[in-house]
Enzyme design. Structure first.
Site, short mmCIF file in Angstrom:
data_model
loop_
_atom_site.label_atom_id
_atom_site.label_comp_id
_atom_site.label_asym_id
_atom_site.label_seq_id
_atom_site.Cartn_x
_atom_site.Cartn_y
_atom_site.Cartn_z
N GLY A 1 0.77 -1.24 0.00
CA GLY A 1 0.00 0.00 0.00
C GLY A 1 0.80 1.29 0.00
O GLY A 1 0.26 2.34 0.33
N ASP B 1 -2.02 -7.01 -7.36
CA ASP B 1 -3.40 -6.52 -7.34
C ASP B 1 -4.18 -7.52 -6.49
O ASP B 1 -4.37 -8.68 -6.90
CB ASP B 1 -3.93 -6.46 -8.79
CG ASP B 1 -5.39 -6.06 -8.86
OD1 ASP B 1 -6.10 -6.17 -7.84
OD2 ASP B 1 -5.84 -5.67 -9.95
N ALA C 1 -12.81 2.47 -2.97
CA ALA C 1 -14.24 2.52 -3.30
C ALA C 1 -14.37 3.45 -4.50
O ALA C 1 -13.52 4.31 -4.71
CB ALA C 1 -15.03 3.05 -2.12
N TYR D 1 -18.04 9.35 3.97
CA TYR D 1 -17.26 8.10 4.08
C TYR D 1 -18.09 6.91 3.60
O TYR D 1 -17.58 5.99 2.96
CB TYR D 1 -16.74 7.92 5.51
CG TYR D 1 -15.50 7.04 5.56
CD1 TYR D 1 -14.36 7.36 4.83
CD2 TYR D 1 -15.48 5.86 6.31
CE1 TYR D 1 -13.23 6.56 4.85
CE2 TYR D 1 -14.35 5.06 6.34
CZ TYR D 1 -13.24 5.41 5.61
OH TYR D 1 -12.12 4.59 5.64
N LYS E 1 -14.80 -0.72 6.22
CA LYS E 1 -13.88 -0.71 7.37
C LYS E 1 -14.47 -1.48 8.56
O LYS E 1 -13.73 -2.09 9.33
CB LYS E 1 -13.54 0.73 7.77
CG LYS E 1 -12.64 1.48 6.78
CD LYS E 1 -11.27 0.82 6.56
CE LYS E 1 -10.30 1.78 5.88
NZ LYS E 1 -9.03 1.09 5.50
N ARG F 1 -3.56 13.90 5.50
CA ARG F 1 -3.65 14.34 4.11
C ARG F 1 -2.88 13.40 3.18
O ARG F 1 -1.77 13.72 2.74
CB ARG F 1 -3.14 15.78 3.99
CG ARG F 1 -3.66 16.50 2.76
CD ARG F 1 -3.05 17.88 2.63
NE ARG F 1 -3.61 18.87 3.53
CZ ARG F 1 -4.79 19.50 3.31
NH1 ARG F 1 -5.49 19.23 2.25
NH2 ARG F 1 -5.22 20.39 4.16
N THR F 2 -3.45 12.23 2.90
CA THR F 2 -2.83 11.28 1.95
C THR F 2 -3.51 11.48 0.59
O THR F 2 -4.48 12.22 0.48
CB THR F 2 -3.06 9.83 2.41
OG1 THR F 2 -4.46 9.57 2.43
CG2 THR F 2 -2.49 9.59 3.80
C1 IMJ Z 1 -12.48 9.32 2.69
C2 IMJ Z 1 -13.77 9.68 2.29
C3 IMJ Z 1 -14.57 10.53 3.06
C4 IMJ Z 1 -14.10 11.02 4.24
C5 IMJ Z 1 -12.84 10.68 4.65
C6 IMJ Z 1 -12.01 9.83 3.88
N1 IMJ Z 1 -12.12 11.01 5.77
C7 IMJ Z 1 -10.90 10.40 5.74
C8 IMJ Z 1 -10.78 9.67 4.55
C9 IMJ Z 1 -12.62 11.88 6.81
C10 IMJ Z 1 -9.86 10.50 6.80
C11 IMJ Z 1 -9.60 8.86 4.09
N2 IMJ Z 1 -9.78 7.44 4.47
C12 IMJ Z 1 -9.73 7.12 5.88
C13 IMJ Z 1 -10.01 6.42 3.55
O1 IMJ Z 1 -10.17 5.30 3.98
C14 IMJ Z 1 -10.07 6.68 2.10
C15 IMJ Z 1 -10.45 5.72 1.24
C16 IMJ Z 1 -10.67 5.92 -0.18
C17 IMJ Z 1 -10.47 7.12 -0.85
C18 IMJ Z 1 -10.73 7.20 -2.21
C19 IMJ Z 1 -10.58 8.48 -2.97
C20 IMJ Z 1 -10.38 8.26 -4.46
C21 IMJ Z 1 -11.16 7.11 -5.01
N3 IMJ Z 1 -11.49 6.06 -4.20
C22 IMJ Z 1 -11.19 6.04 -2.87
N4 IMJ Z 1 -11.39 4.90 -2.19
C23 IMJ Z 1 -11.13 4.83 -0.88
O2 IMJ Z 1 -11.47 7.11 -6.21
#
Ligand code: IMJ
Length: 256
Positions: free
Chosen positions: A14, A65, A96, A156, A163, A193-194
């Site tokens: 990852g 993958d 997602a 989210y 999760k 901020r990733t």
């Molecule tokens: C992601 C979405 C909404 C709110 C969020 C996040 N917050 C945080 C995240 C508050 C911290 C980041 N996070 C914890 C994740 O697990 C992100 C997962 C993710 C992000 C994307 C963006 C681009 C895309 N698909 C994704 N799939 C999973 O196309």
């Protein structure tokens, strides 16, 4: 201070770029003397990942993958060929469809729900099944999760449910693998901020709220997530399995 992971081999899945939590974890593992085996999503990312991890002790980089069983089998075969036990696995993967994060959860299509579950939760089970037979000296499997699994966090949505599934999988895997002295835990990191967070609508406003509300009055630093992973990976964490550890400046305890 003696290094905490000297002589250990850690598989890290990852790392996308230098902002990835998996990158911070690989850096901390390196500092503590671990040797790393890394995966990338596809062969085209191999060179970039090699550049990024030039200063770490890297045994190899394998494309994997996690939706392809044959690529997980190839990862197993490659690790097996190293001829030494794997001690640690870090699973720091999620996906997602962007549209499914943005829309109301009630509108989540079947396909998007299943995709999020497959990449973000089932992959932990598949990787654990493939790698546990190589963890012959016991070991530690670590995954990354987020508060949205147990609370409703705006945007989210489908990831929160994935999760929740990941955290339950952590407990069932801990139950299965405990007798082999393989521990399985999740770290629930505060917002960082990733790349996968930056794509999220209104993410900056979330990063503005945490320092006002969280007990430690600041955001989460990837380095402190990484140091918790060092603890879990090391002998210091030997009594800890099946847990979700919050590394979030205390945000999780707040009611308002
Ligand atoms: C992601 C979405 C909404 C709110 C969020 C996040 N917050 C945080 C995240 C508050 C911290 C980041 N996070 C914890 C994740 O697990 C992100 C997962 C993710 C992000 C994307 C963006 C681009 C895309 N698909 C994704 N799939 C999973 O196309």
């Amino acid at each position: 201070m003696p290094k905490l992971l000297e002589g250990k081999l850690a598989l890290v899945l990852g790392i996308a770029n230098k902002w990835s939590l998996a990158y911070a974890i690989a850096e901390a593992f390196s500092r503590e003397g671990a040797e790393l085996a890394l995966t990338c999503l596809a062969p085209k990312y191999k060179e970039g990942l090699a550049d990024l991890t030039r200063d770490f002790r890297v045994a190899g980089i394998v494309p994997c993958d996690v939706t392809k069983e044959e690529e997980i089998q190839a990862l197993h075969d490659w690790l097996s060929g190293l001829g030494r036990p794997v001690d640690v696995v870090v699973h720091s993967l999620a996906f997602a469809n962007r549209e499914d994060l943005a829309r109301d959860f009630v509108e989540t299509p079947r396909s998007g729900f299943l995709l999020a579950q497959e990449v973000s939760a089932y992959s932990l089970v598949a990787i654990a099944r493939a790698v546990a037979p190589l963890m012959t000296a016991g070991g530690s499997i670590i995954t990354l999760t987020y508060l949205g699994s147990i609370r409703v966090v705006p945007n989210y949505n489908v990831m929160g449910v994935a999760k929740a599934s990941l955290e339950a999988s952590t407990r069932y895997l801990a139950g299965d693998l405990g007798p082999r002295n393989i521990r399985v835990n999740a770290i629930s990191a505060g917002p960082v901020r990733t790349a996968s967070a930056r794509a999220v609508k209104d993410f900056s406003s979330i990063l503005d709220v945490v320092p006002k509300r969280a007990p430690l009055r600041r955001n989460t630093d990837p380095a402190e997530v990484a140091d918790t992973a060092v603890f879990l990976a090391s002998d210091l964490g030997r009594g800890v399995t099946g847990n979700v550890l919050f590394v979030d400046a205390g945000m999780q305890i707040m009611g308002l």
